[in-house]
Motif scaffolding. Structure first.
Motif, PDB file in Angstrom:
ATOM      1  N   VAL A 163      12.365  36.054   2.591  1.00 24.35           N
ATOM      2  CA  VAL A 163      11.832  35.310   3.733  1.00 24.35           C
ATOM      3  C   VAL A 163      12.308  33.870   3.564  1.00 24.35           C
ATOM      4  O   VAL A 163      11.939  33.199   2.601  1.00 24.35           O
ATOM      5  CB  VAL A 163      10.296  35.382   3.786  1.00 24.35           C
ATOM      6  N   ARG A 164      13.146  33.390   4.481  1.00 22.82           N
ATOM      7  CA  ARG A 164      13.777  32.078   4.322  1.00 22.82           C
ATOM      8  C   ARG A 164      13.066  30.969   5.095  1.00 22.82           C
ATOM      9  O   ARG A 164      13.329  29.788   4.860  1.00 22.82           O
ATOM     10  CB  ARG A 164      15.238  32.154   4.774  1.00 22.82           C
ATOM     11  N   ASP A 165      12.197  31.360   6.028  1.00 23.25           N
ATOM     12  CA  ASP A 165      11.598  30.350   6.888  1.00 23.25           C
ATOM     13  C   ASP A 165      10.138  30.058   6.546  1.00 23.25           C
ATOM     14  O   ASP A 165       9.392  29.554   7.383  1.00 23.25           O
ATOM     15  CB  ASP A 165      11.708  30.772   8.356  1.00 23.25           C
ATOM     16  N   ALA A 166       9.714  30.381   5.305  1.00 20.07           N
ATOM     17  CA  ALA A 166       8.343  30.071   4.896  1.00 20.07           C
ATOM     18  C   ALA A 166       8.156  28.558   4.829  1.00 20.07           C
ATOM     19  O   ALA A 166       9.087  27.813   4.493  1.00 20.07           O
ATOM     20  CB  ALA A 166       8.031  30.704   3.546  1.00 20.07           C
ATOM     21  N   GLU A 167       6.963  28.085   5.122  1.00 19.52           N
ATOM     22  CA  GLU A 167       6.710  26.641   5.198  1.00 19.52           C
ATOM     23  C   GLU A 167       6.968  25.939   3.877  1.00 19.52           C
ATOM     24  O   GLU A 167       7.472  24.801   3.849  1.00 19.52           O
ATOM     25  CB  GLU A 167       5.271  26.412   5.640  1.00 19.52           C
TER      26      GLU A 167
END
Length: 236
Positions: A163-167
């Motif tokens: 998951v690359r778009d985690a905060e």
């Protein structure tokens, strides 16, 4: 003069003659012929196709759950076909193998092996289109990564998703053979941060460390070791 035959013997002789005469007139019982329209025995059902023990079969379908092909892990039969930049898949039929769009690299016990580039044809894997989600998952990409040491396991390949778009930064989930997962956390610049651990399963007490080998992060949790390529973590 002839001797007189007693009346009782004469009666027995007459009865015997009558019985023999009746028996001679009877026809022998006929053996029943098989019915002409009897249905032939049904042929035995063909045995279902099975995956040979020489292959390590992963998951319940590739590229999607329920598909005919499967991901194939590392074994003596496949060690020469594995590639960090591709997924090794196996198909029971050549037609199914052709649909994957990869490169056929060999055949093992009737199973066609296909090397499929990771993320081939999907946005977010080097195509300049940004990070989409892998169909049916929350991952931006999936692949197999090198892994070793979980419950004493030898070095092999594990399924993983990123998951690359985690905060807080990217993270990689590695699927382990018994259904457990290891979550490896990264900073936004792609550098290693830590593992997600818990007191309940004993991972909180394990030593966490990492090192770099070329463009790969070697993340270690106790005796466990996971090799995560930069391209997998960061994508485009």
């Amino acid at each position: 003069m002839h001797a007189k035959i007693p009346a009782r013997l004469r009666s027995l002789a007459v009865a015997l003659a009558v019985a023999l005469a009746v028996a001679g007139c009877q026809k022998p019982a006929e053996t029943a012929a098989p019915a002409a329209d009897a249905a032939p025995a049904a042929p035995a059902a063909a045995a279902p196709a099975t995956w040979p023990a020489s292959l390590v079969v992963v998951g319940d379908g590739f590229p999607n759950a329920g598909d005919a092909c499967r991901k194939i892990g590392e074994s003596e039969a496949t060690v020469n076909f594995l590639d960090d930049s591709a997924t090794l898949a196996g198909c029971l039929s050549a037609d199914d193998a052709a649909k994957l769009g990869g490169t056929v690299v060999g055949t093992v016990d009737g199973v066609t092996l296909v090397s499929v580039p990771n993320g081939a044809g999907t946005p977010g894997d080097g195509d300049g289109q940004g990070d989409a989600k892998v169909t049916g998952t929350h991952y931006n990409a999936t692949a197999q990564v090198r892994c070793a040491g979980y419950k004493g396991a030898a070095a092999g390949m594990c399924d993983a998703g990123v998951v690359r778009d985690a905060e807080t930064g990217p993270y990689v989930e590695v699927n382990l053979p018994d259904g457990m997962k290891r979550t490896i956390l990264f900073n936004k610049d792609g550098s290693f941060l830590s593992f997600s651990t818990a007191q309940a399963d004993g991972t909180a007490a394990m030593k966490i460390s990492s090192r770099r080998e070329g463009d790969t992060t070697i993340a270690m949790l106790g005796d466990e070791r996971y090799e995560i390529p930069d391209a997998f973590v960061q994508g485009d």
